[in-house]
Design a protein around this motif. Sequence first.
Motif, PDB file in Angstrom:
ATOM      1  N   ASP A 110      51.927 -24.611  -3.715  1.00 33.69           N
ATOM      2  CA  ASP A 110      51.436 -23.273  -3.377  1.00 33.69           C
ATOM      3  C   ASP A 110      51.078 -23.126  -1.907  1.00 33.69           C
ATOM      4  N   LEU A 111      50.998 -24.222  -1.200  1.00 32.34           N
ATOM      5  CA  LEU A 111      50.520 -24.221   0.171  1.00 32.34           C
ATOM      6  C   LEU A 111      51.657 -24.064   1.159  1.00 32.34           C
ATOM      7  N   ALA A 112      51.390 -23.335   2.228  1.00 32.31           N
ATOM      8  CA  ALA A 112      52.233 -23.460   3.410  1.00 32.31           C
ATOM      9  C   ALA A 112      51.675 -24.606   4.233  1.00 32.31           C
ATOM     10  N   MET A 113      52.569 -25.324   4.884  1.00 29.79           N
ATOM     11  CA  MET A 113      52.158 -26.483   5.669  1.00 29.79           C
ATOM     12  C   MET A 113      52.601 -26.309   7.115  1.00 29.79           C
ATOM     13  N   GLY A 114      51.766 -26.762   8.007  1.00 25.37           N
ATOM     14  CA  GLY A 114      52.090 -26.640   9.421  1.00 25.37           C
ATOM     15  C   GLY A 114      51.799 -27.919  10.177  1.00 25.37           C
ATOM     16  N   TRP A 115      52.459 -28.043  11.308  1.00 25.49           N
ATOM     17  CA  TRP A 115      52.171 -29.112  12.261  1.00 25.49           C
ATOM     18  C   TRP A 115      51.740 -28.460  13.579  1.00 25.49           C
ATOM     19  N   PHE A 116      50.675 -29.001  14.118  1.00 23.72           N
ATOM     20  CA  PHE A 116      50.170 -28.579  15.417  1.00 23.72           C
ATOM     21  C   PHE A 116      50.026 -29.832  16.276  1.00 23.72           C
ATOM     22  N   ARG A 117      49.877 -29.633  17.573  1.00 24.47           N
ATOM     23  CA  ARG A 117      49.665 -30.783  18.454  1.00 24.47           C
ATOM     24  C   ARG A 117      48.716 -30.414  19.571  1.00 24.47           C
ATOM     25  N   GLN A 118      48.055 -31.434  20.087  1.00 18.30           N
ATOM     26  CA  GLN A 118      47.144 -31.237  21.211  1.00 18.30           C
ATOM     27  C   GLN A 118      47.357 -32.347  22.219  1.00 18.30           C
ATOM     28  N   ALA A 119      47.815 -31.952  23.390  1.00 16.02           N
ATOM     29  CA  ALA A 119      47.998 -32.887  24.491  1.00 16.02           C
ATOM     30  C   ALA A 119      46.696 -33.016  25.267  1.00 16.02           C
ATOM     31  N   PRO A 120      46.527 -34.114  25.999  1.00  9.37           N
ATOM     32  CA  PRO A 120      45.298 -34.303  26.774  1.00  9.37           C
ATOM     33  C   PRO A 120      45.043 -33.141  27.728  1.00  9.37           C
ATOM     34  N   GLY A 121      43.844 -32.589  27.675  1.00  6.17           N
ATOM     35  CA  GLY A 121      43.478 -31.515  28.578  1.00  6.17           C
ATOM     36  C   GLY A 121      44.038 -30.156  28.235  1.00  6.17           C
ATOM     37  N   LYS A 122      44.699 -30.060  27.094  1.00 13.35           N
ATOM     38  CA  LYS A 122      45.302 -28.779  26.691  1.00 13.35           C
ATOM     39  C   LYS A 122      44.765 -28.341  25.336  1.00 13.35           C
ATOM     40  N   GLU A 123      44.953 -27.068  25.045  1.00 11.34           N
ATOM     41  CA  GLU A 123      44.561 -26.550  23.745  1.00 11.34           C
ATOM     42  C   GLU A 123      45.575 -26.969  22.684  1.00 11.34           C
ATOM     43  N   ARG A 124      45.112 -26.975  21.466  1.00 11.36           N
ATOM     44  CA  ARG A 124      46.016 -27.286  20.361  1.00 11.36           C
ATOM     45  C   ARG A 124      47.041 -26.160  20.218  1.00 11.36           C
ATOM     46  N   GLU A 125      48.289 -26.530  19.942  1.00 14.57           N
ATOM     47  CA  GLU A 125      49.347 -25.538  19.849  1.00 14.57           C
ATOM     48  C   GLU A 125      50.175 -25.739  18.591  1.00 14.57           C
ATOM     49  N   PHE A 126      50.775 -24.644  18.157  1.00 14.71           N
ATOM     50  CA  PHE A 126      51.656 -24.656  16.996  1.00 14.71           C
ATOM     51  C   PHE A 126      52.936 -25.411  17.305  1.00 14.71           C
ATOM     52  N   VAL A 127      53.419 -26.166  16.329  1.00 11.16           N
ATOM     53  CA  VAL A 127      54.692 -26.861  16.472  1.00 11.16           C
ATOM     54  C   VAL A 127      55.711 -26.338  15.459  1.00 11.16           C
ATOM     55  N   ALA A 128      55.346 -26.366  14.179  1.00  9.07           N
ATOM     56  CA  ALA A 128      56.278 -25.954  13.137  1.00  9.07           C
ATOM     57  C   ALA A 128      55.498 -25.645  11.863  1.00  9.07           C
TER      58      ALA A 128
END
Length: 123
Positions: free
Chosen positions: A31-49
């Motif tokens: 039932d869930l949608a699943m996502g991947w996010f990433r956070q590089a050093p010194g940056k905000e977390r961002e959407f990946v997929a």
Amino acid sequence: QVQLVESGGGLVQAGASLRLSCAASGRSFSDLAMGWFRQAPGKEREFVASHSWRTSTYYEDSVKGRFTISRDNAKNTVYLQMNSLKPEDTAVYYCAADPTGWGTRVEAKYNYWGQGTQVTVSS
């Protein structure tokens, strides 16, 4: 509640591949949608997929054609296959679950998060 545990990160050279896995438990995974996010050093977390509860997938522009998100509902697991890795892909990668099932780029829609797994790409 949903518990998420990522695995598969590591240190690789540019051009290599990695596959991240995220195992879910606690409620009906299908039932869930699943996502991947990433956070590089010194940056905000961002959407990946993201992957909706059915078949829709969405990608951030910089990973299109290189990354593939998939899910195995029988194993309660979502994957992120990452090919042709670049140094700018270096980040902590987080798995997240969206109870609406739709999948979205919007971080606030994801109620549950894993602890993250480090991906480091050397040049």
